[in-house]
Scaffold this active site. Structure first.
Site, PDB file in Angstrom:
ATOM      1  N   LYS A   1      33.301  51.807  98.181  1.00  0.00           N
ATOM      2  CA  LYS A   1      32.767  53.166  98.399  1.00  0.00           C
ATOM      3  C   LYS A   1      32.752  53.429  99.900  1.00  0.00           C
ATOM      4  CE  LYS A   1      28.807  56.112  97.082  1.00  0.00           C
ATOM      5  NZ  LYS A   1      27.476  56.180  96.464  1.00  0.00           N
TER       6      LYS A   1
ATOM      7  N   SER B   1      26.966  59.961  93.034  1.00  0.00           N
ATOM      8  CA  SER B   1      27.889  60.197  94.129  1.00  0.00           C
ATOM      9  C   SER B   1      29.061  59.222  94.202  1.00  0.00           C
ATOM     10  CB  SER B   1      27.122  60.132  95.443  1.00  0.00           C
ATOM     11  OG  SER B   1      26.629  58.818  95.660  1.00  0.00           O
TER      12      SER B   1
ATOM     13  N   SER C   1      23.487  57.193  91.404  1.00  0.00           N
ATOM     14  CA  SER C   1      24.883  57.315  91.823  1.00  0.00           C
ATOM     15  C   SER C   1      25.835  56.233  91.347  1.00  0.00           C
ATOM     16  CB  SER C   1      24.968  57.376  93.339  1.00  0.00           C
ATOM     17  OG  SER C   1      24.685  58.676  93.756  1.00  0.00           O
TER      18      SER C   1
HETATM   19  N1  GLN Z   1      22.250  62.445  92.406  1.00  0.00           N
HETATM   20  C1  GLN Z   1      21.192  61.898  93.182  1.00  0.00           C
HETATM   21  C2  GLN Z   1      21.014  62.682  94.463  1.00  0.00           C
HETATM   22  O1  GLN Z   1      21.813  63.533  94.724  1.00  0.00           O
HETATM   23  C3  GLN Z   1      21.426  60.457  93.470  1.00  0.00           C
HETATM   24  C4  GLN Z   1      22.358  60.170  94.566  1.00  0.00           C
HETATM   25  C5  GLN Z   1      22.555  58.730  94.819  1.00  0.00           C
HETATM   26  O2  GLN Z   1      22.131  57.884  94.024  1.00  0.00           O
HETATM   27  N2  GLN Z   1      23.156  58.420  95.957  1.00  0.00           N
HETATM   28  O3  GLN Z   1      20.100  62.449  95.195  1.00  0.00           O
END
Ligand code: GLN
Length: 456
Positions: A66, A141, A165
């Site tokens: 990532k 994400s 994410s």
């Molecule tokens: N979707 C969640 C957010 O936007 C989690 C994001 C993540 O785990 N990096 O905060």
């Protein structure tokens, strides 16, 4: 995991992975493909194998990283314009550990900029497409990493999970995704989002691969003082008997296909002699609100270092220092990053701190206590990861609240620091994948992974 040996070379494994990575370029999975670097490393590994050396448990295994993990190879951008041009002088501990065992990074994967999002549409590089339906989102994400594994480009990829994410894109693409217990894997060298909920984890196609990666990557790191000794403190595999389902999640906001997938898996467990119990966790309905206060507060602080002086991009229009900061941040951050900086500053401001941040911190304590209580009534919980399967590209990206609601079942784990393993749980009639998550008490990661085999 298919490792290199004298007959199947690392070069061969890497060439295959790179070929697929290029073949699937239209999915927009990678922000950078390291053809030359990966092949050079594969040759090095083959030479060591030929010399009879033990290269490690991941000898020659290609993987995707990532793009919020720091390594000097390629730029680390976190899919944000403001980090373009930034090449890290340091290597993340997790990457060091994987590479010490012979793994080979073939490329960096796309994400919502700074990991803020649930669809990978907030990326400066555009969205990654879902592996099962190109008109739908990959989830986020860590969308790029999930799709790289789902399309068999690599056998594993790294992710970060601050509020879902890893688990949500794993579900949207039909693979395994683990958010470990907070502190299992060092966060050193990973672009910080919210330091008290950020977790490093993986995407794989099998529970055994997940276990192997956890054995390799977890452990104490003097560069991250929140790290736990090792994941083996839970060395006794917990023999689960009672599996809990959260009563409060059985409502209309969960898509019927997901409710059915949960019921089917519960029936499967019952047929194997497990007891299914309902648990009440009323504070979970406040988890999302608490998360979207605590996390932006931490984001505000973590993003303050990007000012155009130290990292990556600097605005052209920067005649004086004030302008340099303001214009760089204005041009370099995505709208969602800015929204969170604003919310974070608001909830921390002296007039509103008590009403928002302090209250959210109290809710967090209630959630921690609720999980503790739940794990007295059952061994593990089985719950949905997200309220729906992968949604259409563009469907929620302009509606932040709709996007935040995606996270209603995933964020409470991060607030409590407990582990969650997303597992594949079938498909919809249109062929979209469904996922569920197994949740356990802190440090039950290994047992969760082992137990997930009962649900295959
Ligand atoms: N979707 C969640 C957010 O936007 C989690 C994001 C993540 O785990 N990096 O905060």
């Amino acid at each position: 995991m298919k490792t290199a040996n004298k007959t199947v070379t690392a070069v061969r494994l890497v060439e295959d992975a790179l070929k697929k990575a290029h073949e699937f370029e239209d999915y927009n999975i990678f922000t950078f493909i390291d053809d030359e670097g990966a092949l050079a490393r594969a040759r090095e590994i083959d030479a060591r194998i030929a010399a009879g050396e033990d290269v490690g448990r991941l000898a020659g295994v290609p993987y995707a990283l990532k793009d919020n993990f720091l390594t000097p190879r390629g730029e680390t951008t976190a899919s944000a314009h403001i980090l373009q041009g930034f090449s890290s002088p340091v290597t993340a501990t997790a990457v060091e550990k994987l590479e010490k065992e012979g793994a080979i990074m073939i490329g960096r994967t796309n994400l919502d900029a700074f990991a803020h999002g649930s669809s990978t549409e907030n990326s400066y590089f555009g969205p990654t497409l879902n592996s099962h339906d190109k008109e739908r989102v990959a989830g986020g994400s860590s969308g790029g990493s999930a799709v790289a594994v789902a399309l068999d480009i690599v056998e594993f990829a790294t992710g970060t999970d601050t509020g879902g994410s890893i688990r949500q894109p794993a579900s949207f693409n039909g693979i395994y995704g683990l958010k470990p217990t907070y502190g299992c894997i060092s966060r050193y060298g990973v672009v910080a989002m919210a330091s008290s909920t950020d977790c490093i984890g993986f995407f794989t196609k099998t529970p055994d691969d997940m276990n192997l990666l956890m054995e390799i990557a977890s452990g104490k790191d003097s560069k991250d003082l929140t790290t736990l000794d090792d994941y083996y403190n839970d060395s006794e595999i917990k023999k689960a008997k009672k599996i809990g389902v959260i009563k409060d999640f059985d409502n209309d906001s969960v898509a019927p296909e997901i409710r059915k997938a949960l019921k089917d898996k519960c029936d499967l467990l019952k047929s194997k002699g497990y007891e299914i119990v309902e648990v009440e966790m009323p504070a979970l309905k406040y988890a999302l609100a608490a998360y979207y206060i605590i996390v932006p507060a931490e984001i505000t602080s973590n993003l303050s270092r990007y000012d155009g002086v130290r990292y990556g991009f600097r605005s052209e229009d920067s005649k004086d220092l004030e302008k340099l900061y303001a214009n760089t941040r204005d041009e370099g951050f995505m709208p969602e990053n800015k929204r969170r900086i604003m919310i974070g500053n608001f909830v921390l401001s002296s007039g509103f701190y008590d009403a928002y941040f302090l209250k959210a911190a109290k809710v967090r304590t209630l959630i921690v206590q609720e999980y503790e209580k739940a794990f007295k009534a059952c061994d593990f919980l089985l719950t949905p990861v997200a309220p729906n399967p992968a949604f259409k590209l563009g469907e929620k990206v302009n509606d932040p609240v709709a996007m935040y609601l995606e996270d209603m079942m995933s964020v409470s784990l991060n607030l409590a620091g407990v582990p969650g393993l997303a597992i594949p749980a079938g498909e919809t009639a249109e062929g979209l994948t469904l996922g569920l998550q197994l949740v356990g008490p802190r440090r039950s990661d290994k047992s969760l992974i082992e137990f997930s085999k009962e649900l295959i």
